[in-house]
Design an enzyme around this catalytic site. Structure first.
Site, short mmCIF file in Angstrom:
data_model
loop_
_atom_site.label_atom_id
_atom_site.label_comp_id
_atom_site.label_asym_id
_atom_site.label_seq_id
_atom_site.Cartn_x
_atom_site.Cartn_y
_atom_site.Cartn_z
N LYS A 102 -5.55 -0.81 0.56
CA LYS A 102 -4.39 0.04 0.82
C LYS A 102 -4.42 0.81 2.21
O LYS A 102 -5.60 0.71 2.76
CB LYS A 102 -4.13 1.01 -0.31
C1 LIG Z 1 -2.08 -2.34 -5.42
C2 LIG Z 1 -0.89 -1.95 -6.05
C3 LIG Z 1 -0.81 -1.32 -7.42
C4 LIG Z 1 -1.95 -1.46 -8.07
O1 LIG Z 1 -2.88 -0.54 -7.55
P1 LIG Z 1 -4.46 -0.49 -8.19
O2 LIG Z 1 -5.27 0.50 -7.66
O3 LIG Z 1 -4.82 -1.86 -7.57
O4 LIG Z 1 -4.61 -0.59 -9.69
C5 LIG Z 1 0.27 -1.02 -7.81
N1 LIG Z 1 1.45 -1.43 -7.22
C6 LIG Z 1 1.59 -1.97 -5.81
C7 LIG Z 1 2.79 -2.35 -5.31
C8 LIG Z 1 0.39 -2.27 -5.50
O5 LIG Z 1 0.20 -2.80 -4.03
#
Ligand SMILES: *Cc1c(COP(=O)(O)O)cnc(C)c1O
Length: 375
Positions: free
Chosen positions: A180
């Site tokens: 991210k």
């Molecule tokens: C990555 C992601 C999540 C979940 O996040 P994690 O930290 O991997 O549990 C939820 N929604 C979206 C749109 C994502 O890209």
């Protein structure tokens, strides 16, 4: 292989984590508080609750919203499965609505067409980092008394009409997974402007413990006493990881800048290429680009994807529509429901996008795309 996403870690990050490891608090301590305050600051929220993942953040946000057995949650299929599955975990009924053709974000008109007084939450996703149309969604939510949730796993640092993501919806969730925009290894947060929602989020992520004596049923039990009034889980982010998040947050603007440069380089390098569609940015938003979603036309996505991988480009696809997952198929959802989302999925390839990419690497990706599409 040029990875589609990866973290940027520097020596300041390493030192920040090491300092916490040498201190008194490994988990819920002063660094968690500092991280939550800094998150609130940059996202324009009044309260942030840090948690162990973006998935946990969604679970906490839906719980704070009071989502329970039989409540309806309206959301987009163009997202990671957790946006919907974490509400199912609380007993919600999910209604998927289609996305807009250009941004792949939830379509406010489609939301308007399905909401009823049973709708508890409308959950949008800032796909690729591009904010949802909150100003169109807000009156729809208000009309039926639903809360607006923004899954901002892609978009911490984006703005909409000059307002930061985190200050737009009733509840906003972040993810700090390594791919991210910033990371705490695993981690996430819930942001809100509503004190009551913030407190409910805090308690759900903290086993449901109530420590405020004024609210206790048995206030005279003793100094050790704490009570649980509603079910909660332990989703606490440790200080060790909050230290990494806090250190990363200081460079979020730099990450955003570099991602914008990479985005612009792709846009320029691919502008004249036929057989593809490039992502769009609406005039009133300033996104932090988490993904660069290229669309390959004429049914050639798989072929182009395989050629890119063979040419050292670690492309990815984001996302298969959520209701295609067997979990949702088994609940009775059928293909064909959201044609824009399905078409988008059939065309999409995420090109490498992160702050560590060099111009040479971006140029290599551009060449590889051009060769794959024209060859
Ligand atoms: C990555 C992601 C999540 C979940 O996040 P994690 O930290 O991997 O549990 C939820 N929604 C979206 C749109 C994502 O890209």
């Amino acid at each position: 292989m040029i990875q589609y996403g990866r973290q940027s870690i520097n020596e300041d990050d390493v030192a920040a984590v090491a300092e916490v490891l040498r201190g008194d608090w490994l988990t819920t301590g002063p660094t968690v508080t500092a991280f939550e305050d800094a998150l609130a600051q940059i996202s324009g929220a009044t309260r942030c609750v840090s948690v162990t993942s973006g998935t946990a953040a969604l679970h906490v946000a839906y719980a704070a919203a009071g989502v329970g057995q039989g409540d309806e949650v309206v959301t987009t299929p163009m997202t990671f499965v957790a946006t919907a599955s974490s509400a199912v975990a609380l007993g919600a009924r999910i209604t998927f609505v289609d996305v807009e053709d250009d941004t792949a974000n939830i379509d406010p008109a489609a939301v308007e067409a399905v909401v009823t007084d049973d709708t508890k939450v409308i959950a949008g996703v800032d796909y690729a980092g591009h904010p949802i149309e909150v100003d169109a969604l807000r009156p729809v939510a208000d009309r039926v008394g639903a809360l607006l949730l923004e899954d901002a796993a892609h978009s911490i640092g984006s703005t909409y009409r000059g307002r930061p993501v985190g200050s737009l919806a009733d509840l906003t969730t972040f993810s700090f997974f390594p791919t991210k925009n910033m990371t705490s290894a695993e981690g996430g947060a819930v942001a809100t402007l509503d004190a009551d929602l913030g407190q409910r989020a805090h308690e759900f992520h903290f086993i449901g413990l109530v420590r405020d004596r004024d609210r206790m049923r048995y206030p005279d039990e003793g100094p050790w006493h704490q009570e649980v009034h509603e079910y909660g889980l332990n989703y606490r982010l440790p200080d060790v990881l909050a230290a990494l998040g806090l250190s990363q947050l200081k460079r979020l603007e730099l990450f955003k800048q570099r991602r914008a440069e990479v985005f612009a380089r792709y846009q320029a390098g691919l502008a004249d290429l036929e057989g593809v569609r490039l992502p769009v940015q609406r005039e009133h938003v300033d996104p932090i680009w988490h993904l660069y979603p290229l669309r390959v036309l004429e049914g050639r996505r798989r072929e182009v994807f395989d050629k890119l991988r063979a040419n050292g480009v670690g492309a990815q696809v984001n996302y298969m529509p959520v209701y295609w997952h067997p979990m949702f198929e088994d609940l009775g959802y059928q293909r064909g429901m959201c044609p824009n989302a399905e078409e988008f999925y059939s065309q999409e390839i995420s090109l490498p996008m992160h702050a560590e990419l060099t111009d040479d690497q971006v140029d290599h990706v551009i060449d590889a795309v051009r060769v794959a599409v024209t060859g």
